[in-house]
Design a protein around this motif. Structure first.
Motif, PDB file in Angstrom:
ATOM      1  N   ILE A 158      42.338  25.659  47.739  1.00 40.30           N
ATOM      2  CA  ILE A 158      42.118  26.609  46.655  1.00 40.30           C
ATOM      3  C   ILE A 158      43.110  27.754  46.807  1.00 40.30           C
ATOM      4  CG2 ILE A 158      40.462  28.171  45.556  1.00 40.30           C
ATOM      5  CD1 ILE A 158      38.240  26.372  46.725  1.00 40.30           C
ATOM      6  N   PHE A 159      43.788  28.078  45.718  1.00 40.56           N
ATOM      7  CA  PHE A 159      44.736  29.192  45.691  1.00 40.56           C
ATOM      8  C   PHE A 159      44.104  30.344  44.913  1.00 40.56           C
ATOM      9  CE2 PHE A 159      47.171  25.291  46.068  1.00 40.56           C
ATOM     10  CZ  PHE A 159      48.039  25.579  47.114  1.00 40.56           C
ATOM     11  N   ILE A 160      44.069  31.519  45.536  1.00 45.72           N
ATOM     12  CA  ILE A 160      43.412  32.687  44.947  1.00 45.72           C
ATOM     13  C   ILE A 160      44.425  33.827  44.831  1.00 45.72           C
ATOM     14  CG2 ILE A 160      41.566  34.390  45.222  1.00 45.72           C
ATOM     15  CD1 ILE A 160      40.080  32.303  46.933  1.00 45.72           C
ATOM     16  N   GLN A 161      44.439  34.440  43.685  1.00 41.39           N
ATOM     17  CA  GLN A 161      45.358  35.560  43.453  1.00 41.39           C
ATOM     18  C   GLN A 161      45.007  36.737  44.354  1.00 41.39           C
ATOM     19  OE1 GLN A 161      45.687  36.755  39.325  1.00 41.39           O
ATOM     20  NE2 GLN A 161      46.118  38.864  39.907  1.00 41.39           N
ATOM     21  N   LYS A 162      46.003  37.309  45.008  1.00 40.80           N
ATOM     22  CA  LYS A 162      45.781  38.492  45.845  1.00 40.80           C
ATOM     23  C   LYS A 162      45.257  39.646  45.001  1.00 40.80           C
ATOM     24  CE  LYS A 162      49.342  37.573  49.350  1.00 40.80           C
ATOM     25  NZ  LYS A 162      50.624  38.031  49.927  1.00 40.80           N
ATOM     26  N   GLY A 163      44.294  40.380  45.563  1.00 38.01           N
ATOM     27  CA  GLY A 163      43.776  41.555  44.885  1.00 38.01           C
ATOM     28  C   GLY A 163      42.685  41.278  43.874  1.00 38.01           C
ATOM     29  N   LEU A 164      42.263  40.041  43.753  1.00 35.46           N
ATOM     30  CA  LEU A 164      41.210  39.693  42.792  1.00 35.46           C
ATOM     31  C   LEU A 164      39.898  40.360  43.209  1.00 35.46           C
ATOM     32  CD1 LEU A 164      41.602  37.855  40.328  1.00 35.46           C
ATOM     33  CD2 LEU A 164      40.472  36.026  41.610  1.00 35.46           C
ATOM     34  N   LYS A 165      39.151  40.877  42.225  1.00 39.07           N
ATOM     35  CA  LYS A 165      37.896  41.581  42.505  1.00 39.07           C
ATOM     36  C   LYS A 165      36.818  41.141  41.520  1.00 39.07           C
ATOM     37  CE  LYS A 165      40.249  45.703  44.323  1.00 39.07           C
ATOM     38  NZ  LYS A 165      40.461  47.167  44.174  1.00 39.07           N
ATOM     39  N   GLY A 166      35.597  41.647  41.751  1.00 44.65           N
ATOM     40  CA  GLY A 166      34.499  41.366  40.842  1.00 44.65           C
ATOM     41  C   GLY A 166      33.415  40.528  41.489  1.00 44.65           C
ATOM     42  N   ASP A 167      32.217  40.545  40.899  1.00 41.89           N
ATOM     43  CA  ASP A 167      31.063  39.833  41.454  1.00 41.89           C
ATOM     44  C   ASP A 167      31.276  38.328  41.474  1.00 41.89           C
ATOM     45  OD1 ASP A 167      29.782  42.241  41.817  1.00 41.89           O
ATOM     46  OD2 ASP A 167      28.635  42.120  39.939  1.00 41.89           O
ATOM     47  N   LEU A 168      31.881  37.798  40.408  1.00 41.91           N
ATOM     48  CA  LEU A 168      32.091  36.361  40.346  1.00 41.91           C
ATOM     49  C   LEU A 168      33.084  35.914  41.423  1.00 41.91           C
ATOM     50  CD1 LEU A 168      31.026  34.023  38.644  1.00 41.91           C
ATOM     51  CD2 LEU A 168      33.039  34.241  37.183  1.00 41.91           C
ATOM     52  N   PHE A 169      34.087  36.752  41.669  1.00 40.48           N
ATOM     53  CA  PHE A 169      35.047  36.454  42.726  1.00 40.48           C
ATOM     54  C   PHE A 169      34.358  36.468  44.092  1.00 40.48           C
ATOM     55  CE2 PHE A 169      37.837  38.535  45.921  1.00 40.48           C
ATOM     56  CZ  PHE A 169      38.612  37.435  46.222  1.00 40.48           C
ATOM     57  N   LYS A 170      33.462  37.429  44.312  1.00 44.65           N
ATOM     58  CA  LYS A 170      32.723  37.487  45.579  1.00 44.65           C
ATOM     59  C   LYS A 170      31.857  36.237  45.763  1.00 44.65           C
ATOM     60  CE  LYS A 170      32.532  42.547  45.865  1.00 44.65           C
ATOM     61  NZ  LYS A 170      31.646  43.740  45.848  1.00 44.65           N
ATOM     62  N   GLU A 171      31.269  35.764  44.664  1.00 46.21           N
ATOM     63  CA  GLU A 171      30.476  34.531  44.722  1.00 46.21           C
ATOM     64  C   GLU A 171      31.360  33.345  45.111  1.00 46.21           C
ATOM     65  OE1 GLU A 171      27.861  31.579  41.814  1.00 46.21           O
ATOM     66  OE2 GLU A 171      28.402  33.591  41.111  1.00 46.21           O
ATOM     67  N   LEU A 172      32.553  33.314  44.549  1.00 44.75           N
ATOM     68  CA  LEU A 172      33.486  32.232  44.878  1.00 44.75           C
ATOM     69  C   LEU A 172      33.858  32.277  46.357  1.00 44.75           C
ATOM     70  CD1 LEU A 172      35.385  29.911  44.032  1.00 44.75           C
ATOM     71  CD2 LEU A 172      37.123  31.652  43.546  1.00 44.75           C
ATOM     72  N   GLU A 173      34.202  33.462  46.850  1.00 39.20           N
ATOM     73  CA  GLU A 173      34.566  33.593  48.262  1.00 39.20           C
ATOM     74  C   GLU A 173      33.434  33.112  49.173  1.00 39.20           C
ATOM     75  OE1 GLU A 173      37.799  36.864  49.449  1.00 39.20           O
ATOM     76  OE2 GLU A 173      35.855  37.700  48.891  1.00 39.20           O
ATOM     77  N   SER A 227      43.941  29.876  50.161  1.00 38.50           N
ATOM     78  CA  SER A 227      45.088  30.738  50.428  1.00 38.50           C
ATOM     79  C   SER A 227      45.144  31.834  49.373  1.00 38.50           C
ATOM     80  CB  SER A 227      46.395  29.938  50.394  1.00 38.50           C
ATOM     81  OG  SER A 227      46.457  29.045  51.465  1.00 38.50           O
ATOM     82  N   TYR A 228      45.463  33.057  49.798  1.00 42.26           N
ATOM     83  CA  TYR A 228      45.625  34.184  48.878  1.00 42.26           C
ATOM     84  C   TYR A 228      47.113  34.333  48.572  1.00 42.26           C
ATOM     85  CZ  TYR A 228      40.764  35.186  49.865  1.00 42.26           C
ATOM     86  OH  TYR A 228      39.395  35.085  49.974  1.00 42.26           O
ATOM     87  N   VAL A 229      47.456  34.206  47.309  1.00 47.31           N
ATOM     88  CA  VAL A 229      48.867  34.124  46.914  1.00 47.31           C
ATOM     89  C   VAL A 229      49.163  35.098  45.778  1.00 47.31           C
ATOM     90  CG1 VAL A 229      49.010  31.696  47.600  1.00 47.31           C
ATOM     91  CG2 VAL A 229      48.401  32.280  45.246  1.00 47.31           C
TER      92      VAL A 229
END
Length: 245
Positions: free
Chosen positions: A26-41, A52-54
């Motif tokens: 899984i490739f994740i954009q650096k600096g991504l925020k929000g509740d849905l992003f936290k759920e994904l993490e 990977s954070y890219v």
């Protein structure tokens, strides 16, 4: 990467994880925020998937679709549940034959190894979730389609897999140039697993400390090592030779 191997968008990736899709990475954009992003993490951590954070530029290169900061690469091959795979093989085979790969990270080497394993009658291949080469189109192509014929399982930790195999009566032989004995001194007329390491690091010391046997290949030239897929082929065919003799 081909778009038919990609899932993009946080919700879509969450659904794919929930549905046990065979996700390579899984490739994740650096600096991504929000509740849905936290759920994904949180979901990624619980699932033991590789992420990977890219920079966003990389995601834009991967796909032209609206990725919303998250792209998952899907494997063309469905991975097996480790314990289910092992128990099925043990129930069907009188002389089970397994192959474990410790940190083999090149997709073409992985494909070549899968091809040889299929030709040698290996019943199942076991790789760690982290640090192992993904199965991509290149892997499948290099394997000549054998990736669809040999069951492959991913495990959280190879140590646990080794312990499970040994407790099931499987003898483990590690291919390592550090061994005192060569491959031709090991008896393979019993349930067997061969473990190969990466060309750069070999098999990790903690794994070597668990195996039943260590063996090396005799090298008579000036070069001190073989390509891992070639070395693997020699090991696997020695098992075949002994069992057919």
């Amino acid at each position: 990467m081909k778009d038919n191997q990609l899932i993009y968008g946080i919700r879509a990736v969450l659904e794919a994880i929930s549905a046990n899709q065979p996700i390579n990475k899984i490739f994740i954009q650096k600096g991504l925020k929000g509740d849905l992003f936290k759920e994904l993490e949180s979901t990624i951590r619980k699932s033991g998937l590789s992420a990977s954070y890219v920079p966003i530029e990389k995601l834009n290169r991967i796909t032209r679709n609206n990725h919303q900061g998250v792209v998952a690469q899907i494997s063309p091959v469905q991975f097996q549940d480790f314990e289910t795979m092992v128990e099925k093989i043990l129930s069907e085979e009188k002389m089970p034959f397994f192959l474990l790969l410790d940190q083999v990270s090149d997709v073409r080497n992985f494909g070549a190894i899968i091809r040889t394993a299929e030709c040698c009658g290996v019943n199942g291949i076991i790789v760690p979730k982290n640090g192992s080469a993904p199965i991509t189109d290149d892997t499948v192509k290099t394997s000549a389609g054998a990736a669809f014929n040999v069951p492959i399982a991913k495990v959280d930790h190879l140590k646990d897999a080794l312990f499970y195999l040994q407790s099931s009566g499987i003898s483990i032989t590690a291919a390592t140039e550090k061994a005192e004995n060569d491959i031709y001194s090991i008896a393979f007329d019993q349930p067997t697993a061969i473990i190969m390491g990466s060309e750069e690091k070999g098999i990790s010391p903690s794994i070597l400390g668990m195996v039943d046997h260590q063996a090396k290949l005799p090298l008579l030239g000036k070069i001190g090592s073989l390509n891992v897929s070639v070395a693997c082929g020699v090991f696997l065919y020695e098992v075949v030779r002994q069992r057919q003799g």
